[in-house]
Each structure stands twice: as structure tokens, then as C-alpha cells.
Motif scaffolding. Structure first.
Motif, PDB file in Angstrom:
ATOM      1  N   LEU A  29       0.845  -1.449  -0.144  1.00 48.48           N
ATOM      2  CA  LEU A  29      -0.050  -0.201   0.037  1.00 48.48           C
ATOM      3  C   LEU A  29       0.772   1.187  -0.076  1.00 48.48           C
ATOM      4  CD1 LEU A  29      -2.834  -1.234   2.598  1.00 48.48           C
ATOM      5  CD2 LEU A  29      -3.057  -0.477   0.258  1.00 48.48           C
ATOM      6  N   GLU A  30       1.883   1.337   0.911  1.00 47.92           N
ATOM      7  CA  GLU A  30       3.010   2.371   0.622  1.00 47.92           C
ATOM      8  C   GLU A  30       3.481   2.500  -0.561  1.00 47.92           C
ATOM      9  OE1 GLU A  30       3.234   4.531   3.165  1.00 47.92           O
ATOM     10  OE2 GLU A  30       2.072   3.448   4.551  1.00 47.92           O
ATOM     11  N   VAL A 160       4.963  -6.917  -6.674  1.00 42.96           N
ATOM     12  CA  VAL A 160       4.602  -7.612  -5.626  1.00 42.96           C
ATOM     13  C   VAL A 160       5.377  -8.892  -5.219  1.00 42.96           C
ATOM     14  CG1 VAL A 160       2.153  -6.719  -5.240  1.00 42.96           C
ATOM     15  CG2 VAL A 160       2.903  -8.628  -7.051  1.00 42.96           C
ATOM     16  N   ALA A 161       6.013  -9.487  -6.432  1.00 44.23           N
ATOM     17  CA  ALA A 161       6.691 -10.633  -6.156  1.00 44.23           C
ATOM     18  C   ALA A 161       7.949 -10.230  -5.345  1.00 44.23           C
ATOM     19  CB  ALA A 161       7.156 -11.109  -7.330  1.00 44.23           C
ATOM     20  N   ASP A 162       8.659  -9.174  -5.415  1.00 45.30           N
ATOM     21  CA  ASP A 162       9.563  -8.793  -4.465  1.00 45.30           C
ATOM     22  C   ASP A 162       9.278  -8.723  -2.866  1.00 45.30           C
ATOM     23  OD1 ASP A 162      11.835  -8.727  -6.565  1.00 45.30           O
ATOM     24  OD2 ASP A 162      10.409  -7.178  -7.501  1.00 45.30           O
ATOM     25  N   ILE A 163       8.095  -7.830  -2.874  1.00 42.84           N
ATOM     26  CA  ILE A 163       7.593  -7.956  -1.545  1.00 42.84           C
ATOM     27  C   ILE A 163       7.424  -9.112  -0.903  1.00 42.84           C
ATOM     28  CG2 ILE A 163       5.437  -7.169  -0.064  1.00 42.84           C
ATOM     29  CD1 ILE A 163       5.051  -4.848  -2.149  1.00 42.84           C
ATOM     30  N   VAL A 164       6.682 -10.253  -1.594  1.00 40.67           N
ATOM     31  CA  VAL A 164       6.601 -11.443  -1.041  1.00 40.67           C
ATOM     32  C   VAL A 164       7.927 -12.370  -0.898  1.00 40.67           C
ATOM     33  CG1 VAL A 164       5.390 -13.719  -0.909  1.00 40.67           C
ATOM     34  CG2 VAL A 164       4.267 -11.524  -1.641  1.00 40.67           C
ATOM     35  N   MET A 165       8.615 -12.307  -1.500  1.00 42.14           N
ATOM     36  CA  MET A 165       9.896 -13.173  -1.782  1.00 42.14           C
ATOM     37  C   MET A 165      10.796 -12.581  -0.933  1.00 42.14           C
ATOM     38  SD  MET A 165      11.496 -15.613  -2.844  1.00 42.14           S
ATOM     39  CE  MET A 165      11.244 -16.199  -4.708  1.00 42.14           C
ATOM     40  N   ARG A 194      13.988   0.003   0.939  1.00 44.68           N
ATOM     41  CA  ARG A 194      13.200   0.700   0.268  1.00 44.68           C
ATOM     42  C   ARG A 194      12.354   1.583   1.415  1.00 44.68           C
ATOM     43  NH1 ARG A 194      12.441  -0.457  -5.173  1.00 44.68           N
ATOM     44  NH2 ARG A 194      10.492   0.594  -5.093  1.00 44.68           N
ATOM     45  N   PRO A 195      12.128   2.984   1.228  1.00 45.39           N
ATOM     46  CA  PRO A 195      11.334   3.898   2.282  1.00 45.39           C
ATOM     47  C   PRO A 195      10.058   3.043   2.593  1.00 45.39           C
ATOM     48  CG  PRO A 195      12.395   5.183   0.629  1.00 45.39           C
ATOM     49  CD  PRO A 195      12.579   3.641  -0.013  1.00 45.39           C
ATOM     50  N   HIS A 201       7.389  -1.327   8.430  1.00 42.69           N
ATOM     51  CA  HIS A 201       7.978  -1.982   9.250  1.00 42.69           C
ATOM     52  C   HIS A 201       7.663  -1.140  10.763  1.00 42.69           C
ATOM     53  CE1 HIS A 201      11.327  -3.379  12.094  1.00 42.69           C
ATOM     54  NE2 HIS A 201      10.837  -4.558  11.731  1.00 42.69           N
ATOM     55  N   ALA A 202       8.105   0.083  10.700  1.00 39.55           N
ATOM     56  CA  ALA A 202       7.910   1.163  11.742  1.00 39.55           C
ATOM     57  C   ALA A 202       6.537   1.191  12.304  1.00 39.55           C
ATOM     58  CB  ALA A 202       8.474   2.424  11.480  1.00 39.55           C
TER      59      ALA A 202
END
Ligand SMILES: N[C@@H](CCC(=O)N[C@@H](CS)C(=O)NCC(=O)O)C(=O)O
Length: 212
Positions: A29-30, A160-165, A194-195, A201-202
Motif C-alpha cells: 500500500l505504501e 509484489v513478487a519482490d515484496i513477498v519473496m 526501500r522507504p 515496518h515502523a
């Protein structure tokens, strides 16, 4: 298309904080710059309303207007349809992103998750079950390593593949399981720099700290 509302637990113990799978959705989403709200559901008392959205009583789920979606991979594919920042625009790139997202979940996480449970429970050493699992994960990493040595992101541009992997590999890295796979480790490092990840995470840490 309606308001986006991400639901996660109201509280979790210290150990999984920073790793609860709502982070994948927050991150997407970010990256997409889509406005969203975060709702909480009880960790300790999972009521029928929770199971109506997530049949296993887990998190996350996302509502997009009157559509409710569970499974982090399905949520990310849904968001990928809403933003070119999450999916390449061309059909070849979209297929690549989709296959790598499934590979992350179905070929890597299916080995890495039981592996990390064994490590976390201290059931390693000479136990035959552990050895088989360790070899299983290493075989996956061994084949992923040259792929990630050759490219910055799995489907050309970040997706999205990079987010999950990278989130899947991040948990392996937490238990030092990427020591012999430097390309996998570098990939986790560049993805989590990545920002949008840093913010996601924060925000997750702050969410659970607020409930403590
Ligand atoms: N395959 C699901 C897994 C969801 C999952 O394991 N969620 C964890 C938090 S990261 C959870 O809800 N754990 C509590 C439980 O399993 O009871 C997805 O990717 O969304």
C-alpha cells in the motif's frame, strides 16, 4: 473500488513483531501510495466475525469497499491490479511477477516456514527430520541464488513478487540461514532499504507497541 482497510491483530507477542504478514500489505500500500486504514482484531479471542473474513482465524485481511480478501498473496495480487507501482504494465512482466509471487509462497515459504519453526524451537542438530528440512530449504536457495545474482528485481521492475519473496527470505535471514547465499542476502538488504518497507515496518512495530 472503495476504502481500503487492512486488518491485523490488536497485539502479538514480542518475537513475531516486525514479521506479522500484515507487513506485506502495508508495504504494498505504501509502494502504491494508496490511502488505507488499519483495523485491529483480537489476538486472544477470535470471534465468528474474524473467521468470516479469514477462515483460519489468521491475519491479515483487506477490505476494498464490500470486497474482503484473505491470504497475503491474494491481497497483493488484488492491489497489483490497482497500481502499476506493484505490477509491470506489460503482459509478460505481469506473468513473471505472478509466477514469482507463487514461487515465493509455494516453493520457498513452504520450505522456509517449517525450517524457521524448527530453528525457533531449537529442534535442530542431528534430528533426521531437521536435516531433511534444512537440505530442502538449501536446495531452494541454491537455485534462487543465481537468479538473484543476475537481476535486481524478479520481474524486471520492483513488484509484489519482490515484496513477498524478500519478506519470506527476511525470516530465513533472521536465523542466519542466508549466510551461504550472498545474492539472496543482498536482495533482502536492497528490498528492505526501500522507504516503503521502512515505513511499513515502523508502523507495524508502533501498532503492536501501542497495544502492549
Ligand atoms: N498464508 C497466510 C498465513 C497467515 C498467517 O500465518 N498469519 C499469522 C500472522 S503472520 C497468524 O495469523 N498467526 C496466528 C495463527 O495462525 O493463529 C497469509 O499469507 O496470509
Amino acid at each position: 473500488m472503495g476504502d481500503l482497510i487492512l486488518t491485523t491483530f490488536d497485539w502479538v507477542p514480542e518475537t513475531p513483531r516486525g514479521y506479522v504478514r500484515d507487513i506485506r500489505v502495508r508495504w504494498a500500500l505504501e509502494e502504491a501510495g494508496l490511502p488505507y486504514r488499519v483495523n485491529s482484531t483480537s489476538f486472544r479471542a477470535r470471534d465468528p466475525g474474524h473467521f468470516a473474513h479469514q477462515p483460519f482465524g489468521q491475519v491479515p485481511w483487506l477490505t476494498d469497499g464490500d470486497i474482503s480478501i484473505f491470504e497475503s498473496g491474494a491481497i497483493l495480487l488484488h492491489l497489483g491490479n490497482r497500481s502499476d507501482a506493484l505490477m509491470p504494465a506489460d503482459p509478460r512482466g505481469r506473468n513473471e511477477a505472478t509466477e514469482w509471487l507463487f514461487a515465493a509462497l509455494n516453493s520457498v515459504e513452504m520450505a522456509s516456514l517449517p525450517w524457521s519453526i524448527f530453528v525457533f524451537s531449537g529442534e535442530t542438530g542431528d534430528a533426521p527430520g531437521w536435516k531433511r528440512l534444512d537440505q530442502f530449504l538449501k536446495a531452494r536457495l541454491q537455485h534462487l541464488e543465481p537468479v538473484l545474482a543476475r537481476r535486481e528485481w524478479l520481474a524486471g521492475s520492483f513488484s509484489v513478487a519482490d515484496i513477498v519473496m524478500s519478506d519470506v527470505l527476511r525470516l530465513v535471514d533472521r536465523f542466519d540461514g542466508l549466510a551461504a547465499h550472498p545474492a539472496c542476502r543482498d536482495y533482502v538488504t536492497r528490498a528492505t532499504a526501500r522507504p516503503s518497507f521502512v515505513k511499513a515496518h515502523a508502523d507495524q512495530m508502533a501498532h503492536f507497541a501501542a497495544a502492549a
